[in-house]
Design a protein around this motif. Structure first.
Motif, PDB file in Angstrom:
ATOM      1  N   PHE A 146       0.836  -1.201   0.000  1.00 15.95           N
ATOM      2  CA  PHE A 146       0.000   0.000   0.000  1.00 15.95           C
ATOM      3  C   PHE A 146       0.871   1.251   0.000  1.00 15.95           C
ATOM      4  CE2 PHE A 146      -2.215   3.450   2.123  1.00 15.95           C
ATOM      5  CZ  PHE A 146      -3.461   3.446   1.519  1.00 15.95           C
ATOM      6  N   PHE A 147       1.927   1.197   0.795  1.00 19.92           N
ATOM      7  CA  PHE A 147       2.842   2.339   0.852  1.00 19.92           C
ATOM      8  C   PHE A 147       3.438   2.625  -0.529  1.00 19.92           C
ATOM      9  CE2 PHE A 147       7.278   3.814   1.226  1.00 19.92           C
ATOM     10  CZ  PHE A 147       6.998   5.107   1.614  1.00 19.92           C
ATOM     11  N   THR A 148       3.878   1.568  -1.188  1.00 16.89           N
ATOM     12  CA  THR A 148       4.483   1.738  -2.516  1.00 16.89           C
ATOM     13  C   THR A 148       3.505   2.388  -3.486  1.00 16.89           C
ATOM     14  OG1 THR A 148       5.750  -0.254  -2.078  1.00 16.89           O
ATOM     15  CG2 THR A 148       5.748   0.516  -4.334  1.00 16.89           C
ATOM     16  N   VAL A 200      13.897   6.306  19.526  1.00 18.13           N
ATOM     17  CA  VAL A 200      12.771   5.439  19.188  1.00 18.13           C
ATOM     18  C   VAL A 200      12.815   5.056  17.715  1.00 18.13           C
ATOM     19  CG1 VAL A 200      11.143   7.304  18.621  1.00 18.13           C
ATOM     20  CG2 VAL A 200      10.260   5.130  19.452  1.00 18.13           C
ATOM     21  N   ARG A 201      12.458   3.803  17.460  1.00 21.55           N
ATOM     22  CA  ARG A 201      12.246   3.354  16.084  1.00 21.55           C
ATOM     23  C   ARG A 201      10.764   3.089  15.925  1.00 21.55           C
ATOM     24  NH1 ARG A 201      16.670  -1.331  15.224  1.00 21.55           N
ATOM     25  NH2 ARG A 201      16.692  -0.736  13.038  1.00 21.55           N
ATOM     26  N   VAL A 202      10.179   3.766  14.959  1.00 24.95           N
ATOM     27  CA  VAL A 202       8.748   3.623  14.699  1.00 24.95           C
ATOM     28  C   VAL A 202       8.587   2.885  13.373  1.00 24.95           C
ATOM     29  CG1 VAL A 202       6.579   4.873  14.383  1.00 24.95           C
ATOM     30  CG2 VAL A 202       8.356   5.831  15.870  1.00 24.95           C
ATOM     31  N   TYR A 203       7.730   1.884  13.388  1.00 21.10           N
ATOM     32  CA  TYR A 203       7.466   1.128  12.160  1.00 21.10           C
ATOM     33  C   TYR A 203       6.019   1.277  11.756  1.00 21.10           C
ATOM     34  CZ  TYR A 203      11.824  -1.258  13.319  1.00 21.10           C
ATOM     35  OH  TYR A 203      13.119  -1.526  13.618  1.00 21.10           O
ATOM     36  N   TRP A 204       5.831   1.628  10.509  1.00 18.48           N
ATOM     37  CA  TRP A 204       4.481   1.614   9.979  1.00 18.48           C
ATOM     38  C   TRP A 204       4.468   0.778   8.724  1.00 18.48           C
ATOM     39  CZ3 TRP A 204       2.333   3.063   5.285  1.00 18.48           C
ATOM     40  CH2 TRP A 204       0.939   3.013   5.228  1.00 18.48           C
ATOM     41  N   SER A 205       3.474  -0.054   8.607  1.00 14.55           N
ATOM     42  CA  SER A 205       3.415  -0.949   7.458  1.00 14.55           C
ATOM     43  C   SER A 205       1.977  -1.138   6.991  1.00 14.55           C
ATOM     44  CB  SER A 205       4.026  -2.295   7.841  1.00 14.55           C
ATOM     45  OG  SER A 205       4.086  -3.117   6.698  1.00 14.55           O
ATOM     46  N   ARG A 206       1.834  -1.093   5.685  1.00 16.12           N
ATOM     47  CA  ARG A 206       0.555  -1.473   5.094  1.00 16.12           C
ATOM     48  C   ARG A 206       0.780  -1.780   3.613  1.00 16.12           C
ATOM     49  NH1 ARG A 206      -5.165   1.775   4.132  1.00 16.12           N
ATOM     50  NH2 ARG A 206      -5.975   0.187   2.740  1.00 16.12           N
ATOM     51  N   GLU A 215      16.407  13.445   7.319  1.00 18.53           N
ATOM     52  CA  GLU A 215      16.528  12.865   5.991  1.00 18.53           C
ATOM     53  C   GLU A 215      15.401  11.883   5.728  1.00 18.53           C
ATOM     54  OE1 GLU A 215      20.083  10.553   5.411  1.00 18.53           O
ATOM     55  OE2 GLU A 215      19.843  10.534   3.243  1.00 18.53           O
ATOM     56  N   MET A 216      14.959  11.820   4.473  1.00 16.98           N
ATOM     57  CA  MET A 216      14.064  10.760   4.031  1.00 16.98           C
ATOM     58  C   MET A 216      14.848   9.916   3.050  1.00 16.98           C
ATOM     59  SD  MET A 216      10.355  12.414   3.379  1.00 16.98           S
ATOM     60  CE  MET A 216       9.293  12.973   4.702  1.00 16.98           C
ATOM     61  N   ARG A 217      15.024   8.669   3.399  1.00 23.34           N
ATOM     62  CA  ARG A 217      15.946   7.817   2.646  1.00 23.34           C
ATOM     63  C   ARG A 217      15.230   6.557   2.148  1.00 23.34           C
ATOM     64  NH1 ARG A 217      19.105   4.335   5.450  1.00 23.34           N
ATOM     65  NH2 ARG A 217      18.717   5.486   7.361  1.00 23.34           N
ATOM     66  N   PRO A 218      15.067   6.413   0.835  1.00 17.00           N
ATOM     67  CA  PRO A 218      14.438   5.195   0.325  1.00 17.00           C
ATOM     68  C   PRO A 218      15.365   3.997   0.513  1.00 17.00           C
ATOM     69  CG  PRO A 218      14.635   6.896  -1.380  1.00 17.00           C
ATOM     70  CD  PRO A 218      15.478   7.318  -0.233  1.00 17.00           C
ATOM     71  N   GLU A 219      14.763   2.866   0.849  1.00 17.13           N
ATOM     72  CA  GLU A 219      15.526   1.613   0.890  1.00 17.13           C
ATOM     73  C   GLU A 219      14.827   0.645  -0.042  1.00 17.13           C
ATOM     74  OE1 GLU A 219      17.765   0.960   5.163  1.00 17.13           O
ATOM     75  OE2 GLU A 219      16.209  -0.437   4.572  1.00 17.13           O
ATOM     76  N   GLY A 220      15.301   0.583  -1.250  1.00 12.38           N
ATOM     77  CA  GLY A 220      14.619  -0.227  -2.248  1.00 12.38           C
ATOM     78  C   GLY A 220      13.315   0.420  -2.667  1.00 12.38           C
ATOM     79  N   GLU A 221      12.477  -0.372  -3.308  1.00  8.21           N
ATOM     80  CA  GLU A 221      11.231   0.135  -3.871  1.00  8.21           C
ATOM     81  C   GLU A 221      10.153   0.315  -2.810  1.00  8.21           C
ATOM     82  OE1 GLU A 221      10.045  -0.710  -7.763  1.00  8.21           O
ATOM     83  OE2 GLU A 221      11.867   0.515  -7.821  1.00  8.21           O
ATOM     84  N   GLU A 222      10.151  -0.563  -1.839  1.00  9.38           N
ATOM     85  CA  GLU A 222       9.003  -0.676  -0.937  1.00  9.38           C
ATOM     86  C   GLU A 222       9.200  -0.024   0.417  1.00  9.38           C
ATOM     87  OE1 GLU A 222       7.095  -4.272  -0.137  1.00  9.38           O
ATOM     88  OE2 GLU A 222       6.065  -4.258  -2.073  1.00  9.38           O
ATOM     89  N   ARG A 223      10.334   0.607   0.643  1.00  7.56           N
ATOM     90  CA  ARG A 223      10.589   1.071   1.999  1.00  7.56           C
ATOM     91  C   ARG A 223      11.173   2.473   2.019  1.00  7.56           C
ATOM     92  NH1 ARG A 223      13.541  -3.227   5.327  1.00  7.56           N
ATOM     93  NH2 ARG A 223      11.424  -4.004   5.411  1.00  7.56           N
ATOM     94  N   LEU A 224      10.769   3.228   3.043  1.00  5.98           N
ATOM     95  CA  LEU A 224      11.327   4.562   3.229  1.00  5.98           C
ATOM     96  C   LEU A 224      11.699   4.741   4.701  1.00  5.98           C
ATOM     97  CD1 LEU A 224      11.687   7.437   1.777  1.00  5.98           C
ATOM     98  CD2 LEU A 224       9.603   8.047   3.014  1.00  5.98           C
ATOM     99  N   ILE A 225      12.889   5.280   4.932  1.00  4.35           N
ATOM    100  CA  ILE A 225      13.335   5.560   6.297  1.00  4.35           C
ATOM    101  C   ILE A 225      13.318   7.080   6.489  1.00  4.35           C
ATOM    102  CG2 ILE A 225      15.170   5.189   8.010  1.00  4.35           C
ATOM    103  CD1 ILE A 225      14.479   2.557   6.786  1.00  4.35           C
TER     104      ILE A 225
END
Ligand SMILES: [Zn+2]
Length: 171
Positions: free
Chosen positions: A90-92, A165-171, A120-130
């Motif tokens: 969904f994020f992608t 803190v590390r926050v994870y959001w996924s969908r 910074e907003m840093r993409p990690e591959g196609e499906e992920r953003l840090i």
């Protein structure tokens, strides 16, 4: 600055950014006011805030101390206290609109609290953003904002003994 993965957090941060010897408040009582020449944040009565009018009035005055504020220094040194990871199909698919939402929320927060910024907003591959943030608070706020708008799964993980803190959001 090293990334958190490469250093031990415990104790280290307290030394660097603790209240006792905060390296970012070096002027003591010598100046009534300090202004960040980078972002125009103003330091007065022990807090940072934005005020365009006050900035214009004081930037040229001799009693004004010109500095780089703690948030700008953290950005320059890449010192982050919060990290938000976003991923999933969904994020992608909705990447652009989610990025817009993140930027808008970050602007809203920073307008009231100059300490809270995206580093910074840093993409990690196609499906992920840090998303790296100067404070743990902002990473949480951003994660909650995305969750409010799009549901999905939200998770917080705190480093041992620290504010990080590390926050994870996924969908
Ligand atoms: Zn600044």
């Amino acid at each position: 600055m090293q990334k958190y993965k490469e250093r031990k957090w415990s104790g280290e941060k307290g030394k660097k950014f603790g209240k006792v010897d905060d390296p970012y408040l070096p002027w003591g009582g010598r100046h009534e006011m300090a202004i960040c020449t980078n972002c125009k944040a103003i330091y007065q009565n022990k807090r940072w805030f934005f005020d365009e009018e006050l900035y214009r009035k004081h930037i040229g005055q001799e009693t004004t101390n010109r500095v780089i504020c703690p948030a700008c220094k953290k950005i320059q040194e890449h010192y982050f206290e919060g990290e938000l990871t976003l991923d999933g199909g969904f994020f992608t698919q909705h990447r652009e609109e989610i990025l817009t939402l993140l930027n808008r929320e970050a602007e809203r927060v920073a307008a009231k609290s100059p300490a809270d910024r995206i580093i910074e907003m840093r993409p990690e591959g196609e499906e992920r953003l840090i998303v790296e943030t100067t404070t743990d608070k902002l990473a949480q706020r951003l994660g909650r904002a995305v969750y409010r708008a799009y549901k999905g799964e939200l998770d917080f993980r705190w480093s041992h003994m620290d504010k990080f803190v590390r926050v994870y959001w996924s969908r």
